[in-house]
Design a protein around this motif. Structure first.
Motif, PDB file in Angstrom:
ATOM      1  N   UNK A 258       0.551  -1.131   0.114  1.00  0.00           N
ATOM      2  CA  UNK A 258      -0.154  -0.431   0.151  1.00  0.00           C
ATOM      3  C   UNK A 258       0.972   1.404  -0.362  1.00  0.00           C
ATOM      4  N   UNK A 259       1.368   1.375   0.694  1.00  0.00           N
ATOM      5  CA  UNK A 259       2.678   2.430   1.368  1.00  0.00           C
ATOM      6  C   UNK A 259       2.911   3.057  -0.455  1.00  0.00           C
ATOM      7  N   UNK A 260       3.764   1.745  -1.006  1.00  0.00           N
ATOM      8  CA  UNK A 260       4.421   1.645  -1.606  1.00  0.00           C
ATOM      9  C   UNK A 260       4.031   2.411  -3.065  1.00  0.00           C
ATOM     10  N   UNK A 261       3.283   1.609  -3.655  1.00  0.00           N
ATOM     11  CA  UNK A 261       1.458   1.896  -4.722  1.00  0.00           C
ATOM     12  C   UNK A 261       1.272   3.615  -4.842  1.00  0.00           C
ATOM     13  N   UNK A 262       0.691   4.215  -3.283  1.00  0.00           N
ATOM     14  CA  UNK A 262       0.206   5.542  -2.771  1.00  0.00           C
ATOM     15  C   UNK A 262       1.506   5.719  -3.015  1.00  0.00           C
ATOM     16  N   UNK A 263       3.003   5.625  -2.995  1.00  0.00           N
ATOM     17  CA  UNK A 263       4.376   7.368  -3.351  1.00  0.00           C
ATOM     18  C   UNK A 263       4.397   6.455  -5.380  1.00  0.00           C
ATOM     19  N   UNK A 264       4.065   5.982  -5.267  1.00  0.00           N
ATOM     20  CA  UNK A 264       4.231   5.478  -6.930  1.00  0.00           C
ATOM     21  C   UNK A 264       3.244   6.604  -7.113  1.00  0.00           C
ATOM     22  N   UNK A 265       1.647   6.134  -7.415  1.00  0.00           N
ATOM     23  CA  UNK A 265      -0.132   6.965  -7.617  1.00  0.00           C
ATOM     24  C   UNK A 265       0.914   8.424  -7.796  1.00  0.00           C
ATOM     25  N   UNK A 283      12.510   3.700  -9.256  1.00  0.00           N
ATOM     26  CA  UNK A 283      12.103   2.112  -9.607  1.00  0.00           C
ATOM     27  C   UNK A 283      10.789   2.788 -10.158  1.00  0.00           C
ATOM     28  N   UNK A 284      10.118   2.224 -11.176  1.00  0.00           N
ATOM     29  CA  UNK A 284       8.804   3.203 -11.479  1.00  0.00           C
ATOM     30  C   UNK A 284       7.972   1.691 -11.393  1.00  0.00           C
ATOM     31  N   UNK A 285       6.670   2.455 -11.479  1.00  0.00           N
ATOM     32  CA  UNK A 285       5.651   1.091 -11.888  1.00  0.00           C
ATOM     33  C   UNK A 285       5.665   0.076 -11.610  1.00  0.00           C
ATOM     34  N   UNK A 286       6.825  -0.115 -12.499  1.00  0.00           N
ATOM     35  CA  UNK A 286       6.618  -1.979 -13.651  1.00  0.00           C
ATOM     36  C   UNK A 286       7.615  -2.676 -12.328  1.00  0.00           C
ATOM     37  N   UNK A 287       8.702  -1.710 -11.986  1.00  0.00           N
ATOM     38  CA  UNK A 287       8.965  -2.492 -11.047  1.00  0.00           C
ATOM     39  C   UNK A 287       8.956  -2.246 -10.081  1.00  0.00           C
ATOM     40  N   UNK A 288       8.012  -1.814  -9.363  1.00  0.00           N
ATOM     41  CA  UNK A 288       7.763  -2.370  -8.211  1.00  0.00           C
ATOM     42  C   UNK A 288       6.308  -3.435  -7.918  1.00  0.00           C
ATOM     43  N   UNK A 289       5.620  -3.567  -8.969  1.00  0.00           N
ATOM     44  CA  UNK A 289       4.811  -4.524  -9.488  1.00  0.00           C
ATOM     45  C   UNK A 289       5.270  -5.636  -9.220  1.00  0.00           C
ATOM     46  N   UNK A 290       7.212  -5.605  -9.817  1.00  0.00           N
ATOM     47  CA  UNK A 290       7.336  -6.733  -9.910  1.00  0.00           C
ATOM     48  C   UNK A 290       7.955  -7.634  -8.518  1.00  0.00           C
TER      49      UNK A 290
END
Ligand SMILES: [Zn+2]
Length: 309
Positions: A258-265, A283-290
């Motif tokens: 949740x924390x990482x997703x909201x930072x990416x957003x 780390x872009x959105x794809x890196x973080x999803x991985x």
């Protein structure tokens, strides 16, 4: 001038010594971050001290020396491994003022709640074995005195340190009473006390300015010319950062999805700089999803294990 650590013993006594001078490594630490002069002094002195203590480590692994501050300086940290590879960093509070000439108490122990922490982390730990950690109040108004008090209380080792650092060099001298070794070095107690007092007195004649401006060979001869000294093979401290993209990824995993997703957003991508060496990780959105796409059981177990802390 190569960064050098020289161990020695005073013949026929139970006193050992070490001298260290760190210039290249110290400049590499400072190249990444520029600190106000008083912070530089403290961090440089800790750098020399960490090398001096690490040279006596009996295991392969890492020593971490930290001062946690309650004043303008929040954290000073030096890591040194058993090959004398060092890295160091300092964390200051926001918009703090660092007065010219300020010392340890003013910067790190303003309200008396500062802490000194030494962590010993062997490389080949048994499964489940935790690193050893000693935590004490910041007892003393210099880096040397804080460490001397720590060594006496936590390790029962009589230790004396003389440390000095400026922008060019970090130099240090350590004397230590050898731990008793069941009669092999059977000296009478009063002889031992006498040798300890004598060598400490000789070393105490060194001045900070002299430490800053004199190479360690000259210092050794100047301070101890009346003593019979046996020197060991010199060793060479160096700069080395242990950061990797994988470690940064693990840190992000520990923050949680949740924390990482909201930072990416919010930011589009995550930019992380290593506090020690300045290395930049993105780390872009794809890196973080991985990071959070757990595709086999062993990863799942590892991820669960690293969150529990
Ligand atoms: Zn790094």
């Amino acid at each position: 001038m190569m960064d050098t650590l020289q161990r020695f013993i005073f013949e026929n006594t139970a006193v050992r010594g070490e001298l260290v001078e760190i210039s290249d490594t110290w400049k590499q630490v400072q190249a990444r971050r520029d600190y106000p002069a008083p912070v530089k002094t403290l961090l440089g002195e800790m750098l020399a001290a960490a090398a001096l203590l690490s040279a006596n480590l009996k295991f392969k692994g890492m020593m971490v020396m930290q001062m946690h501050g309650d004043g303008p300086v929040k954290l000073l940290v030096v890591e040194c491994d058993s090959d004398l590879r060092l890295r160091a960093t300092a964390k200051l509070g926001h918009d703090v003022e660092i007065p010219e000439g300020a010392g340890l108490t003013q910067l790190v122990n303003t309200h008396g709640r500062g802490r000194f922490v030494i962590t010993l982390d062997p490389a080949d730990k048994m499964p489940g074995q935790q690193p050893y950690q000693g935590i004490v109040p910041l007892d003393g108004d210099s880096v040397a005195v804080v460490i001397e008090n720590y060594m006496l209380r936590s390790e029962q080792l009589d230790t004396k340190l003389w440390l000095a650092a400026d922008a060019n060099v970090s130099r240090g001298l350590l004397l230590q009473k050898l731990p008793q070794e069941g009669g092999i070095l059977a000296h009478a107690a009063e002889d031992e006390a006498e040798a300890w007092n004598r060598t400490v007195m000789l070393a105490s004649t060194v001045r900070t300015q002299e430490l800053l401006s004199t190479d360690i060979n000259t210092l050794m001869h100047r301070l101890f010319w009346e003593e019979t000294i046996r020197v060991f093979e010199p060793r060479h401290p160096s700069f080395h950062c242990t950061c990797t993209r994988e470690k940064v990824a693990n840190m992000l995993k520990m923050l949680g999805k949740p924390e990482v997703d909201s930072a990416i957003e919010e930011l589009g991508k995550l930019s992380i700089n290593c506090d020690f060496c300045g290395q930049h990780y993105e780390f872009d959105a794809v890196d973080c999803a991985q990071l959070f796409a757990i595709d086999n059981t062993s990863d799942a177990i590892q991820a669960a294990g690293s969150v529990r802390h």
